[in-house]
Design a protein around this motif. Structure first.
Motif, PDB file in Angstrom:
ATOM      1  N   PRO A 112       0.807  -1.218   0.000  1.00  0.00           N
ATOM      2  CA  PRO A 112       0.000   0.000   0.000  1.00  0.00           C
ATOM      3  C   PRO A 112       0.841   1.270   0.000  1.00  0.00           C
ATOM      4  CG  PRO A 112       0.038  -0.985   2.173  1.00  0.00           C
ATOM      5  CD  PRO A 112       0.760  -1.935   1.264  1.00  0.00           C
ATOM      6  N   GLY A 113       0.346   2.282  -0.674  1.00  0.00           N
ATOM      7  CA  GLY A 113       1.024   3.572  -0.710  1.00  0.00           C
ATOM      8  C   GLY A 113       2.220   3.573  -1.637  1.00  0.00           C
ATOM      9  N   VAL A 114       2.979   4.639  -1.549  1.00  0.00           N
ATOM     10  CA  VAL A 114       4.217   4.772  -2.321  1.00  0.00           C
ATOM     11  C   VAL A 114       5.321   4.099  -1.523  1.00  0.00           C
ATOM     12  CG1 VAL A 114       5.886   6.405  -3.280  1.00  0.00           C
ATOM     13  CG2 VAL A 114       3.434   6.931  -3.343  1.00  0.00           C
ATOM     14  N   ARG A 115       6.128   3.277  -2.185  1.00  0.00           N
ATOM     15  CA  ARG A 115       7.117   2.467  -1.494  1.00  0.00           C
ATOM     16  C   ARG A 115       8.430   2.447  -2.259  1.00  0.00           C
ATOM     17  NH1 ARG A 115       4.330   0.013   1.920  1.00  0.00           N
ATOM     18  NH2 ARG A 115       5.906  -1.484   2.523  1.00  0.00           N
ATOM     19  N   THR A 116       9.460   1.999  -1.583  1.00  0.00           N
ATOM     20  CA  THR A 116      10.695   1.610  -2.244  1.00  0.00           C
ATOM     21  C   THR A 116      10.703   0.089  -2.258  1.00  0.00           C
ATOM     22  OG1 THR A 116      11.926   3.560  -1.534  1.00  0.00           O
ATOM     23  CG2 THR A 116      13.214   1.607  -2.081  1.00  0.00           C
ATOM     24  N   SER A 117      11.001  -0.502  -3.404  1.00  0.00           N
ATOM     25  CA  SER A 117      11.065  -1.954  -3.508  1.00  0.00           C
ATOM     26  C   SER A 117      12.484  -2.384  -3.837  1.00  0.00           C
ATOM     27  CB  SER A 117      10.107  -2.462  -4.589  1.00  0.00           C
ATOM     28  OG  SER A 117       8.763  -2.268  -4.179  1.00  0.00           O
TER      29      SER A 117
ATOM     30  N   ASN B 130       8.709   4.644  11.647  1.00  0.00           N
ATOM     31  CA  ASN B 130       7.316   4.717  11.200  1.00  0.00           C
ATOM     32  C   ASN B 130       7.082   4.128   9.815  1.00  0.00           C
ATOM     33  OD1 ASN B 130       6.485   5.955  13.595  1.00  0.00           O
ATOM     34  ND2 ASN B 130       7.089   7.963  12.828  1.00  0.00           N
ATOM     35  N   LYS B 131       8.129   3.692   9.154  1.00  0.00           N
ATOM     36  CA  LYS B 131       7.975   3.087   7.827  1.00  0.00           C
ATOM     37  C   LYS B 131       7.604   1.614   7.998  1.00  0.00           C
ATOM     38  CE  LYS B 131       9.314   6.891   5.871  1.00  0.00           C
ATOM     39  NZ  LYS B 131       8.495   7.722   5.014  1.00  0.00           N
ATOM     40  N   ASN B 132       6.653   1.139   7.191  1.00  0.00           N
ATOM     41  CA  ASN B 132       6.292  -0.275   7.275  1.00  0.00           C
ATOM     42  C   ASN B 132       7.103  -1.084   6.278  1.00  0.00           C
ATOM     43  OD1 ASN B 132       4.578  -0.728   4.752  1.00  0.00           O
ATOM     44  ND2 ASN B 132       3.482   0.983   5.712  1.00  0.00           N
ATOM     45  N   ILE B 133       7.257  -2.354   6.584  1.00  0.00           N
ATOM     46  CA  ILE B 133       8.097  -3.226   5.769  1.00  0.00           C
ATOM     47  C   ILE B 133       7.303  -4.461   5.363  1.00  0.00           C
ATOM     48  CG2 ILE B 133      10.211  -4.601   5.689  1.00  0.00           C
ATOM     49  CD1 ILE B 133      11.405  -2.602   7.731  1.00  0.00           C
TER      50      ILE B 133
ATOM     51  N   TYR C 169       5.895  11.103   2.100  1.00  0.00           N
ATOM     52  CA  TYR C 169       4.924  10.432   1.235  1.00  0.00           C
ATOM     53  C   TYR C 169       5.263   8.965   0.968  1.00  0.00           C
ATOM     54  CZ  TYR C 169       8.272  11.248  -2.573  1.00  0.00           C
ATOM     55  OH  TYR C 169       9.397  11.273  -3.348  1.00  0.00           O
ATOM     56  N   VAL C 170       6.444   8.517   1.363  1.00  0.00           N
ATOM     57  CA  VAL C 170       6.833   7.118   1.164  1.00  0.00           C
ATOM     58  C   VAL C 170       6.391   6.313   2.385  1.00  0.00           C
ATOM     59  CG1 VAL C 170       8.743   5.514   0.790  1.00  0.00           C
ATOM     60  CG2 VAL C 170       8.774   7.762  -0.304  1.00  0.00           C
ATOM     61  N   SER C 171       5.565   5.296   2.149  1.00  0.00           N
ATOM     62  CA  SER C 171       5.003   4.488   3.237  1.00  0.00           C
ATOM     63  C   SER C 171       6.000   3.501   3.823  1.00  0.00           C
ATOM     64  CB  SER C 171       3.791   3.702   2.741  1.00  0.00           C
ATOM     65  OG  SER C 171       2.798   4.573   2.284  1.00  0.00           O
ATOM     66  N   GLY C 172       6.833   2.914   2.947  1.00  0.00           N
ATOM     67  CA  GLY C 172       7.748   1.911   3.469  1.00  0.00           C
ATOM     68  C   GLY C 172       8.534   1.199   2.399  1.00  0.00           C
TER      69      GLY C 172
ATOM     70  N   ARG D  21      13.055   8.335   3.165  1.00  0.00           N
ATOM     71  CA  ARG D  21      12.920   9.506   4.046  1.00  0.00           C
ATOM     72  C   ARG D  21      11.701  10.394   3.776  1.00  0.00           C
ATOM     73  NH1 ARG D  21      16.882   9.877   7.644  1.00  0.00           N
ATOM     74  NH2 ARG D  21      18.893   8.922   7.171  1.00  0.00           N
ATOM     75  N   PRO D  22      11.306  10.637   2.519  1.00  0.00           N
ATOM     76  CA  PRO D  22      10.167  11.536   2.309  1.00  0.00           C
ATOM     77  C   PRO D  22       8.901  11.038   3.016  1.00  0.00           C
ATOM     78  CG  PRO D  22      11.311  11.153   0.239  1.00  0.00           C
ATOM     79  CD  PRO D  22      11.898  10.199   1.245  1.00  0.00           C
TER      80      PRO D  22
END
Length: 175
Positions: A15-20, A96-99, A63-66, A60-61
């Protein structure tokens, strides 16, 4: 450990904007795998301290969820220690970032004590996760209506709730 790519601002693997992070190495060899090149443990680039910095900076931003781990196969024995160190760093710096993590292995048979992919790092690695999507992709069970998984045998596991309750808890938000 090697990785195939880092995809920033990904919106398809949780969910949301993420780094993969697409890690290299996989022994599952699922039929119709969309990422066969990552089966090779030496595919892509070596995972370095600079890679860690790139991932953390991308998270870090606000808007990035995790972060999402996928591959290849994050739960291959060769990948677990490096990923554990990465996740601990993220949890320390960005709590606070989810993984999320995608694995072709089964949580309750392969990743628990005595399972074929359980190592000295597995339990700690899993404790760093919020969600584990487990199970091999099975082309005969492919369903494009499913959210965040490719085939109906795959489960979206709420890790914290599973650990605290002692029983497998499916994340009902994504049924």
């Amino acid at each position: 450990m090697y990785y195939g790519k880092i995809k920033e601002t990904d919106i398809s693997n949780g969910p949301g904007v993420r780094t993969s992070l697409y890690v290299s190495g996989c022994r599952n060899n699922c039929e119709m795998c969309f990422n066969k090149e990552t089966w090779d443990f030496k595919y892509g680039s070596p995972f370095t301290k600079e890679t860690v910095k790139t991932i953390i900076d991308s998270l870090r931003p606000d808007y990035v969820s995790g972060l999402t781990l996928l591959g290849g196969e994050p739960m291959e024995e060769e990948n677990q220690e490096t990923l554990l160190l990465l996740l601990r760093e993220i949890k320390h710096l960005l709590p606070n970032k989810n993984i999320w993590c995608y694995t072709g292995y089964s949580y309750d048979t392969d990743l628990t004590l005595g399972g074929k992919k359980h190592t000295i790092h597995t339990d700690s690695l899993i404790k760093c996760l919020d969600v584990l999507v487990d199970g091999r992709f099975v082309n005969a069970k492919k369903d494009i209506r499913l959210q965040f998984r490719g085939s109906s045998n795959q489960r979206i596991i709420a890790v914290k709730e599973t650990i605290s309750s002692g029983t497998l808890v499916i994340d009902k938000r994504f049924l």
